[in-house]
Design a protein around this motif. Sequence first.
Motif, PDB file in Angstrom:
ATOM      1  N   LEU A 145      -4.589   1.801  -7.939  1.00 26.14           N
ATOM      2  CA  LEU A 145      -5.716   2.646  -7.535  1.00 26.14           C
ATOM      3  C   LEU A 145      -5.536   3.128  -6.096  1.00 26.14           C
ATOM      4  CD1 LEU A 145      -8.796   0.872  -9.146  1.00 26.14           C
ATOM      5  CD2 LEU A 145      -7.682   2.999  -9.810  1.00 26.14           C
ATOM      6  N   VAL A 146      -5.104   2.198  -5.235  1.00 29.16           N
ATOM      7  CA  VAL A 146      -4.921   2.588  -3.828  1.00 29.16           C
ATOM      8  C   VAL A 146      -3.864   3.672  -3.715  1.00 29.16           C
ATOM      9  CG1 VAL A 146      -4.093   1.791  -1.597  1.00 29.16           C
ATOM     10  CG2 VAL A 146      -5.733   0.408  -2.870  1.00 29.16           C
ATOM     11  N   SER A 147      -2.749   3.501  -4.446  1.00 31.62           N
ATOM     12  CA  SER A 147      -1.700   4.508  -4.307  1.00 31.62           C
ATOM     13  C   SER A 147      -2.153   5.835  -4.893  1.00 31.62           C
ATOM     14  CB  SER A 147      -0.386   4.037  -4.945  1.00 31.62           C
ATOM     15  OG  SER A 147      -0.595   3.626  -6.251  1.00 31.62           O
ATOM     16  N   LEU A 148      -3.006   5.780  -5.932  1.00 34.28           N
ATOM     17  CA  LEU A 148      -3.548   7.017  -6.486  1.00 34.28           C
ATOM     18  C   LEU A 148      -4.407   7.733  -5.447  1.00 34.28           C
ATOM     19  CD1 LEU A 148      -3.521   8.328  -9.342  1.00 34.28           C
ATOM     20  CD2 LEU A 148      -5.829   7.439  -9.619  1.00 34.28           C
ATOM     21  N   ILE A 149      -5.279   6.947  -4.768  1.00 28.98           N
ATOM     22  CA  ILE A 149      -6.147   7.545  -3.749  1.00 28.98           C
ATOM     23  C   ILE A 149      -5.307   8.110  -2.612  1.00 28.98           C
ATOM     24  CG2 ILE A 149      -7.914   7.007  -2.021  1.00 28.98           C
ATOM     25  CD1 ILE A 149      -8.967   4.905  -4.058  1.00 28.98           C
ATOM     26  N   LEU A 150      -4.259   7.337  -2.217  1.00 28.74           N
ATOM     27  CA  LEU A 150      -3.384   7.813  -1.131  1.00 28.74           C
ATOM     28  C   LEU A 150      -2.707   9.127  -1.524  1.00 28.74           C
ATOM     29  CD1 LEU A 150      -1.731   4.513   0.139  1.00 28.74           C
ATOM     30  CD2 LEU A 150      -3.308   5.995   1.364  1.00 28.74           C
ATOM     31  N   SER A 151      -2.259   9.228  -2.790  1.00 27.94           N
ATOM     32  CA  SER A 151      -1.608  10.463  -3.226  1.00 27.94           C
ATOM     33  C   SER A 151      -2.580  11.626  -3.138  1.00 27.94           C
ATOM     34  CB  SER A 151      -1.114  10.338  -4.664  1.00 27.94           C
ATOM     35  OG  SER A 151      -0.407   9.160  -4.834  1.00 27.94           O
ATOM     36  N   LEU A 152      -3.822  11.393  -3.576  1.00 27.49           N
ATOM     37  CA  LEU A 152      -4.807  12.473  -3.507  1.00 27.49           C
ATOM     38  C   LEU A 152      -5.062  12.881  -2.060  1.00 27.49           C
ATOM     39  CD1 LEU A 152      -7.368  11.387  -6.241  1.00 27.49           C
ATOM     40  CD2 LEU A 152      -5.728  13.251  -6.307  1.00 27.49           C
ATOM     41  N   LEU A 153      -5.146  11.875  -1.176  1.00 28.61           N
ATOM     42  CA  LEU A 153      -5.343  12.177   0.243  1.00 28.61           C
ATOM     43  C   LEU A 153      -4.182  13.011   0.777  1.00 28.61           C
ATOM     44  CD1 LEU A 153      -6.765   8.859   1.737  1.00 28.61           C
ATOM     45  CD2 LEU A 153      -7.927  11.049   1.444  1.00 28.61           C
ATOM     46  N   TYR A 183       5.096   9.668   1.280  1.00 26.92           N
ATOM     47  CA  TYR A 183       6.005   9.133   0.261  1.00 26.92           C
ATOM     48  C   TYR A 183       6.308   7.662   0.545  1.00 26.92           C
ATOM     49  CZ  TYR A 183      10.320   8.448  -2.370  1.00 26.92           C
ATOM     50  OH  TYR A 183      11.272   7.952  -3.204  1.00 26.92           O
ATOM     51  N   LEU A 184       6.647   7.380   1.838  1.00 27.23           N
ATOM     52  CA  LEU A 184       7.003   6.007   2.183  1.00 27.23           C
ATOM     53  C   LEU A 184       5.806   5.077   2.000  1.00 27.23           C
ATOM     54  CD1 LEU A 184       9.243   6.678   5.302  1.00 27.23           C
ATOM     55  CD2 LEU A 184       9.942   5.987   3.007  1.00 27.23           C
ATOM     56  N   VAL A 185       4.627   5.521   2.443  1.00 27.26           N
ATOM     57  CA  VAL A 185       3.444   4.660   2.358  1.00 27.26           C
ATOM     58  C   VAL A 185       3.094   4.393   0.897  1.00 27.26           C
ATOM     59  CG1 VAL A 185       0.980   4.526   2.850  1.00 27.26           C
ATOM     60  CG2 VAL A 185       2.552   5.420   4.575  1.00 27.26           C
TER      61      VAL A 185
END
Lengths: 435, 336
Positions: A91-99, A129-131
């Motif tokens: 979920l976090v990586s999904l939110i980060l991608s949207l951000l 990408y790295l994060v």
Amino acid sequence: MTGTRAPILFAIIFGLLLLVGFAQSWSLALAIFNLCLISAVMALGLNIQWGYAGLFNVGVMGFAALGGMTAVLVSYPPVAEAWAAGGSGILVSLILSLLTVAALVFAYRKMPKGNLRRVVMAAILVVAYLVVRYVYDPAVNAIESTNPAATGFLGGMGLPIIFSWLLGGVVAAGVAWLIGKISLGLRSDYLAIATLGISEIIIAMLKNEDWLTRGVKNVVGLPRPVPYEVNLQQAAWFNEWANTLGVSVVEFSSVFVKLCYAGLFAAVLLIVLWLSETALRSPWGRMMRAIRDNEVAANAMGKNVTARHLQIFVLGSAVIGIAGAMLTTLDGQFTPGSYQPLRFTFLVWVMVIVGGSGNNWGAILGGFLIWFFWVEAEPIGVWFMQTVTAGLPDGNAFKDHMLDSASHLRHIVVGLILLLTLRFAPRGLIPEVKR
Amino acid sequence: MDILNAIVLLFNFIIIPALSYGSQLALGALGVTLIYGVLRFSNFAHGETMAFGAMVTILVTWLFQSWGLHLGPLPTALIALPFGILAAVAVVLATDKMVYRYYRRKKSPGIIFLIASIGVMFIMNGMIRVIIGPDDQNFADGERFIFTAGQFREWSGLSEPLVLRSTQAITIILAIVICAALFWFLNRTRSGKAMRAYSDNEDLALLSGIDPDRVVMIAWILAGALATVAGVLYGLDKSFKPFVYMQLLLPIFASAILGGVGNPLGAIAGGYIIAFSEVAITFAYRKFFGYLLPDSMAPDGLVQLLSTDYKFAVSFIILVLVLLIKPTGIFAGKTL
């Protein structure tokens, strides 16, 4: 529909299905009929894109697979351990991608054009990408190592699978919107190649993102929207019913289940058909035809061609997604490895072209006809090969080889049907009605 | 020493594989681009043409092998190749006569040709499945390596091995020879010049008395031959599996468009660019950085930008970028 031609052609198809019922078995005839219904929905979706608007979408397979994925995500019970292990990371990586996307759009809109903007956008992309990889990779590993033999993925929502038909359409529409935004500026051939590529990428994702779909390990045993044969065979009322009809319970249960599916699929087909016909007759449909037939003139009349193309691409893909979800429901399993362009993209194309592009009834007829031959080409092929090799003794290597490969004749049959239609009835069996 | 090791590693896993894969893509893309230049449609049956030519070559190879005919260190498939080319050329000429010629006379739009090519694709796919079946076939023989990992280690004294498989060397050499011959044909011979003229401006070419049927025939012959060579080389290098050739369609089209559709030089450049990007982006650089960086900074992960399963995504992204930024391709071709 034009005159008597369409009813006669439909009567022929139903006659053929009845023939299969009498000659082979009713269970088989209904199995073919069910897939005919699904194919017809798929063909309607493609017809909306190609027949109404002239969009050459060779990515049917991808949207059908997205519908199938939705069926899994809706119906499979959630896997609690996997969610505990890596759900939050995903979920976090999904939110980060949207951000990231938001940041990119913001930078693109707010910064002046030039090298500085390019550098900033590239920097955002690299850092993001790295994060994302830093959060995403451990989460994926955690999920995939949770009981990999049985689950190893997040599971679904555990809802009745029938909801996935609608949601499959929504998911396919969402992805289509994204794809359309990028590639709809491209003209015919380019669009074809781009969509071909997208569908391959979608399949690659479904095959490899095990945390989402279990990948090539497949998801089996999806819940059904109709009763199970075993339960029916044990039910007293069903046994009574079979006895009054004088048929064996086992066979009747299989036919009954297929009839239930057929009812559901036919309902979807009729709804989609009614909506498409209404749309085609409306001013909107007239505008789409105007754009298809002369884009420049339509543009000069003030029609926003790109926006309309995007709209129709999304609508058609949604219908294909619905059909894909229905197909996975019928199979009761999701096998990403089984999606091949010949079967899921080009066969649907043959259906639309042979049926009659631009005519919804034509698309349905094409779906029925082509699917029928795709399945029945196998027994016909075996018969044909036996006749051809009749003069050879049994056990002859050539004869065995030819008999073994009889099922592959279906490709030749379908190709021939396409080429013959294109040559002698280029507008299809039920041509578009001039309005 | 570590720098040398790192370079050898790059050669072993990126440069040599990408060169041979790029050669195969370039040969495939040349066929697509020639057909587009002359007949003006995207031939979706090109992948099946490759598979068909490769299939006939394999059958003839098996026949030769059963006769005990061998080329020594070279694969037997090389003597069978001309037969595969003949068969593929015969098939594409037959499809042209039976399918495409009608639409050419009618001056149908390119999209109709494209749909017809889908029909041809189905039929050829069925023929291949009936004749050789859908399974993997292995037909490579002869010497497998030009030098092996052990030999290279001994010769160079480096810890990192380098392997050169003979199929890779054959692919690269054959591709260079064939491209040279093709350019000699296009630029130096009368037929080649007629073809280029026809591709540039059809009406003007017709006015100058160029026979369109002849140009079309030569284009098909070249496309069939190039497709067969590409198909056989791909099959030798990896393995022959009929449906893999269909998946090659995407990188091949991407190469042709990237270089500029209808432009032979562009198709070759496009093929190598696509191949290098695919291999380089899906390569895991962990060991490479391990050699170059001090031990304390060596990466823990694979340092892989994309997993190899997503190699299609690479050609697709390149394709979309090219179409958005420069739709005519690098070497100004036509816009479809």
